[in-house]
Design a protein around this motif. Structure first.
Motif, PDB file in Angstrom:
ATOM      1  N   SER A 205       0.762  -1.178   0.007  1.00 21.78           N
ATOM      2  CA  SER A 205      -0.174  -0.032   0.045  1.00 21.78           C
ATOM      3  C   SER A 205       0.777   1.298   0.137  1.00 21.78           C
ATOM      4  N   ASP A 206       0.419   2.436  -0.575  1.00 21.01           N
ATOM      5  CA  ASP A 206       0.898   3.552  -0.572  1.00 21.01           C
ATOM      6  C   ASP A 206       2.608   3.489  -0.833  1.00 21.01           C
ATOM      7  N   ILE A 207       2.725   3.235  -2.243  1.00 18.87           N
ATOM      8  CA  ILE A 207       4.064   2.968  -2.865  1.00 18.87           C
ATOM      9  C   ILE A 207       4.756   4.290  -2.994  1.00 18.87           C
ATOM     10  N   HIS A 208       3.611   5.161  -3.520  1.00 22.59           N
ATOM     11  CA  HIS A 208       4.052   6.764  -3.514  1.00 22.59           C
ATOM     12  C   HIS A 208       5.263   7.020  -4.291  1.00 22.59           C
ATOM     13  N   ALA A 209       5.542   6.320  -5.321  1.00 25.11           N
ATOM     14  CA  ALA A 209       6.555   6.504  -6.539  1.00 25.11           C
ATOM     15  C   ALA A 209       8.039   6.420  -5.707  1.00 25.11           C
ATOM     16  N   ASN A 210       8.169   5.377  -4.826  1.00 27.13           N
ATOM     17  CA  ASN A 210       9.377   5.382  -4.314  1.00 27.13           C
ATOM     18  C   ASN A 210       9.967   3.979  -4.703  1.00 27.13           C
ATOM     19  N   ALA A 211      10.555   3.995  -5.846  1.00 20.42           N
ATOM     20  CA  ALA A 211      11.081   2.828  -6.482  1.00 20.42           C
ATOM     21  C   ALA A 211      12.062   1.914  -5.445  1.00 20.42           C
ATOM     22  N   HIS A 212      12.904   2.831  -4.866  1.00 19.61           N
ATOM     23  CA  HIS A 212      14.006   2.209  -3.958  1.00 19.61           C
ATOM     24  C   HIS A 212      13.199   1.295  -2.855  1.00 19.61           C
ATOM     25  N   ALA A 213      12.390   2.092  -2.285  1.00 20.55           N
ATOM     26  CA  ALA A 213      11.529   1.239  -1.054  1.00 20.55           C
ATOM     27  C   ALA A 213      10.774   0.061  -1.823  1.00 20.55           C
ATOM     28  N   LEU A 214      10.188   0.314  -2.853  1.00 15.26           N
ATOM     29  CA  LEU A 214       9.319  -0.892  -3.734  1.00 15.26           C
ATOM     30  C   LEU A 214      10.311  -2.123  -4.024  1.00 15.26           C
ATOM     31  N   ASN A 215      11.608  -1.689  -4.513  1.00 14.46           N
ATOM     32  CA  ASN A 215      12.411  -2.917  -4.684  1.00 14.46           C
ATOM     33  C   ASN A 215      13.043  -3.667  -3.644  1.00 14.46           C
ATOM     34  N   ALA A 216      13.087  -2.806  -2.554  1.00 16.95           N
ATOM     35  CA  ALA A 216      13.588  -3.637  -1.432  1.00 16.95           C
ATOM     36  C   ALA A 216      12.578  -4.416  -0.760  1.00 16.95           C
ATOM     37  N   VAL A 217      11.370  -4.057  -0.569  1.00 14.63           N
ATOM     38  CA  VAL A 217      10.302  -4.672  -0.346  1.00 14.63           C
ATOM     39  C   VAL A 217       9.917  -6.072  -0.999  1.00 14.63           C
TER      40      VAL A 217
END
Ligand code: ZN
Length: 245
Positions: free
Chosen positions: A7-19
């Protein structure tokens, strides 16, 4: 059967990739995404791409997706959010804007026992912060378990008569859901946590074991901040990431 809940990825690819790295290591079968793929962060196209590539069985829109897609005016957004909407709209392709515009509104029933929403089951834009918000939401739930987002704060609300189950072997970040009664669960925000913990947040829901893991993952915050600043977005959007605000 295990669901990955984002939820609420908000265009943060660094966080999404780590998740996604962390989730792949632990294993999951299907993906649910509760909205706000874009807004605030500096990598909207990459986050749309990666999210769609997961082929989520449930993918609903958040308020930022709606406004960035041009479906709603940013009039109610604050200055910082409005600036990020303008920038996001200027960098996304027509195809990506169309993908955002086509996202379904919540709530959405995924299975007999499971539904998802962005804000709340009675209003996709309503925030569930406390027990009284949760009580109202529980009355309007279609399924027994509802995952929600929007507040960027992990939370679990259950009925006092049927609290969370304890006992048995559980991982440190894992909890057993109530046996019979309702549960409203927020797994937190992937790309802009606001509970004072700067690590990316997401959830794993194991249907068979009736457990939820609320995961926290360290990621390259500096990289995400540089992307925001390079885009010319407000500095606060970068600062808040390291503060978890
Ligand atoms: Zn959000």
């Amino acid at each position: 059967m295990r669901y990955l809940i984002l939820s609420d990825i908000h265009a943060n690819a660094h966080a999404l990739n780590a998740v996604l790295d962390d989730a792949s290591r632990l294993g999951y079968d299907r993906t649910l995404c509760l909205g706000d793929l874009v807004g605030y962060g500096g990598a909207p196209a990459e986050c749309i791409e990666r999210t769609f590539a997961l082929a989520p069985v449930g993918l609903i829109r958040g308020n930022h997706d709606k406004v960035c897609a041009g479906l709603e005016s940013p009039a109610l957004f604050n200055d910082v959010a409005r600036k990020s909407v303008e920038w996001t709209r200027s960098v996304l392709s027509a195809g990506d804007l169309a993908r955002l515009a086509a996202l379904e509104p919540g709530p959405k029933v995924i299975a007999r026992d499971l539904e998802i929403c962005h804000g709340s089951p009675f209003d996709e834009d309503h925030y569930i912060f406390d027990a009284s918000d949760a009580e109202r939401a529980i009355l309007t739930m279609t399924a027994r378990l509802c995952f929600f987002g929007h507040t960027h704060v992990p939370a679990v609300f259950t009925s006092s008569r049927d609290p969370m189950q304890t006992g048995g072997a559980l991982e440190p970040d894992e909890m057993r859901l109530p046996k019979r009664g309702p549960a409203l669960i927020n797994v937190g925000s992937v790309g802009q946590p606001r509970d004072g913990d700067a690590r990316a947040a997401y959830g794993l829901f194991d249907v068979t074991r009736r457990t939820v893991r609320l995961r926290r993952v360290t990621y390259d915050i500096r990289g995400a901040q540089q992307q925001i600043l390079r885009a010319g977005l407000p500095t606060w959007l970068a600062t808040r990431l390291e503060r978890g605000q």
